[in-house]
Scaffold this motif. Structure first.
Motif, PDB file in Angstrom:
ATOM      1  N   LYS A 122       1.258  -7.837   1.672  1.00  0.00           N
ATOM      2  CA  LYS A 122       0.401  -6.844   2.318  1.00  0.00           C
ATOM      3  C   LYS A 122       0.903  -5.450   1.970  1.00  0.00           C
ATOM      4  CE  LYS A 122      -0.535  -9.450   6.544  1.00  0.00           C
ATOM      5  NZ  LYS A 122      -0.307  -9.403   8.013  1.00  0.00           N
ATOM      6  N   THR A 123      -0.037  -4.559   1.760  1.00  0.00           N
ATOM      7  CA  THR A 123       0.301  -3.174   1.496  1.00  0.00           C
ATOM      8  C   THR A 123      -0.798  -2.270   2.015  1.00  0.00           C
ATOM      9  OG1 THR A 123       0.877  -1.575  -0.224  1.00  0.00           O
ATOM     10  CG2 THR A 123      -0.716  -3.261  -0.825  1.00  0.00           C
ATOM     11  N   GLU A 124      -0.401  -1.100   2.402  1.00  0.00           N
ATOM     12  CA  GLU A 124      -1.393  -0.085   2.726  1.00  0.00           C
ATOM     13  C   GLU A 124      -1.763   0.594   1.414  1.00  0.00           C
ATOM     14  OE1 GLU A 124       0.035   2.473   5.847  1.00  0.00           O
ATOM     15  OE2 GLU A 124       0.781   0.746   6.980  1.00  0.00           O
ATOM     16  N   PRO A 125      -3.047   0.668   1.084  1.00  0.00           N
ATOM     17  CA  PRO A 125      -3.448   1.257  -0.191  1.00  0.00           C
ATOM     18  C   PRO A 125      -2.910   2.668  -0.416  1.00  0.00           C
ATOM     19  CG  PRO A 125      -5.297   0.149   0.815  1.00  0.00           C
ATOM     20  CD  PRO A 125      -4.187   0.139   1.826  1.00  0.00           C
ATOM     21  N   SER A 167      -4.089  -3.661   3.687  1.00  0.00           N
ATOM     22  CA  SER A 167      -4.149  -3.686   5.149  1.00  0.00           C
ATOM     23  C   SER A 167      -4.087  -2.267   5.694  1.00  0.00           C
ATOM     24  CB  SER A 167      -3.000  -4.527   5.715  1.00  0.00           C
ATOM     25  OG  SER A 167      -1.756  -3.913   5.449  1.00  0.00           O
ATOM     26  N   SER A 168      -4.325  -2.154   6.990  1.00  0.00           N
ATOM     27  CA  SER A 168      -4.276  -0.850   7.673  1.00  0.00           C
ATOM     28  C   SER A 168      -5.131   0.193   6.956  1.00  0.00           C
ATOM     29  CB  SER A 168      -2.833  -0.362   7.805  1.00  0.00           C
ATOM     30  OG  SER A 168      -2.071  -1.275   8.542  1.00  0.00           O
ATOM     31  N   CYS A 169      -6.344  -0.211   6.614  1.00  0.00           N
ATOM     32  CA  CYS A 169      -7.253   0.682   5.893  1.00  0.00           C
ATOM     33  C   CYS A 169      -8.690   0.310   6.261  1.00  0.00           C
ATOM     34  CB  CYS A 169      -7.026   0.581   4.384  1.00  0.00           C
ATOM     35  SG  CYS A 169      -7.282  -1.089   3.716  1.00  0.00           S
ATOM     36  N   LYS A 170      -9.643   1.026   5.711  1.00  0.00           N
ATOM     37  CA  LYS A 170     -11.051   0.791   6.029  1.00  0.00           C
ATOM     38  C   LYS A 170     -11.527  -0.574   5.519  1.00  0.00           C
ATOM     39  CE  LYS A 170     -15.593   2.922   5.725  1.00  0.00           C
ATOM     40  NZ  LYS A 170     -16.377   4.062   5.257  1.00  0.00           N
ATOM     41  N   ILE A 218     -11.880  -9.628  -1.089  1.00  0.00           N
ATOM     42  CA  ILE A 218     -12.104 -10.793  -0.241  1.00  0.00           C
ATOM     43  C   ILE A 218     -11.576 -10.431   1.140  1.00  0.00           C
ATOM     44  CG2 ILE A 218     -11.674 -13.241   0.106  1.00  0.00           C
ATOM     45  CD1 ILE A 218     -11.104 -13.402  -2.930  1.00  0.00           C
ATOM     46  N   SER A 219     -12.496 -10.234   2.073  1.00  0.00           N
ATOM     47  CA  SER A 219     -12.146  -9.708   3.389  1.00  0.00           C
ATOM     48  C   SER A 219     -11.398 -10.733   4.242  1.00  0.00           C
ATOM     49  CB  SER A 219     -13.410  -9.270   4.136  1.00  0.00           C
ATOM     50  OG  SER A 219     -14.130 -10.412   4.566  1.00  0.00           O
TER      51      SER A 219
END
Length: 151
Positions: A7-10, A54-57, A111-112
């Motif tokens: 997981k990463t924040e973009p 993650s942690s994004c729109k 892929i949500s």
């Protein structure tokens, strides 16, 4: 070879960042969870990894990268100017690991998480287990194929 999901924040490091650095490596460092660290330590050269934003729109699996350098002591743990500095970590007994990864490909579409949760055969995927907040996790070959078949 094993499969993984990270997981990463973009805004920190996205699949687009990997694409821009194609043919170069990006260190996956700064992981400060012991179980996630243990998974990093198991990563080997050639392993494939889903990049999950993650942690994004728009949350979901965005692409694939490959491990090109297996686990080594995370240099950020020794850098007092780094937000990932760990004063208890020493060169003789490092507490944290990093791996180097490189771009493979961006998926045709994101892929949500909702879509992943609805896929049959993914019930055991750590990503969708209640209360799981790990940033690094294993993915079985079967789970990998199920996810890719919808991409």
């Amino acid at each position: 070879m094993s499969k993984w999901l990270v997981k990463t924040e973009p805004s920190e490091c996205s699949i687009d960042d990997f694409a821009k650095a194609e043919h170069q490596t990006i260190p996956w460092d700064g992981v400060r969870n012991y179980q996630a660290r243990n998974f990093l330590a198991k990563m080997a050269e050639g392993d494939e990894v889903f990049i999950y934003h993650s942690s994004c729109k728009h949350i979901g699996i965005a692409g694939i990268v490959r491990v090109v350098h297996s686990a080594y002591p995370d240099p950020t743990q020794f850098d007092s100017d780094s937000p990932y500095y760990d004063e208890k970590s020493t060169k003789e007994k490092p507490r944290w690991q990093a791996v180097d990864m490189t771009y493979v490909r961006k998926l045709k579409r994101l892929i949500s998480l909702d879509e992943i949760k609805s896929m049959s055969g993914l019930e055991g995927l750590p990503l969708i287990r209640r209360g799981n907040r790990l940033s690094v996790m294993p993915v079985t070959d079967e789970q990998w194929q199920i996810i890719l078949s919808s991409a």
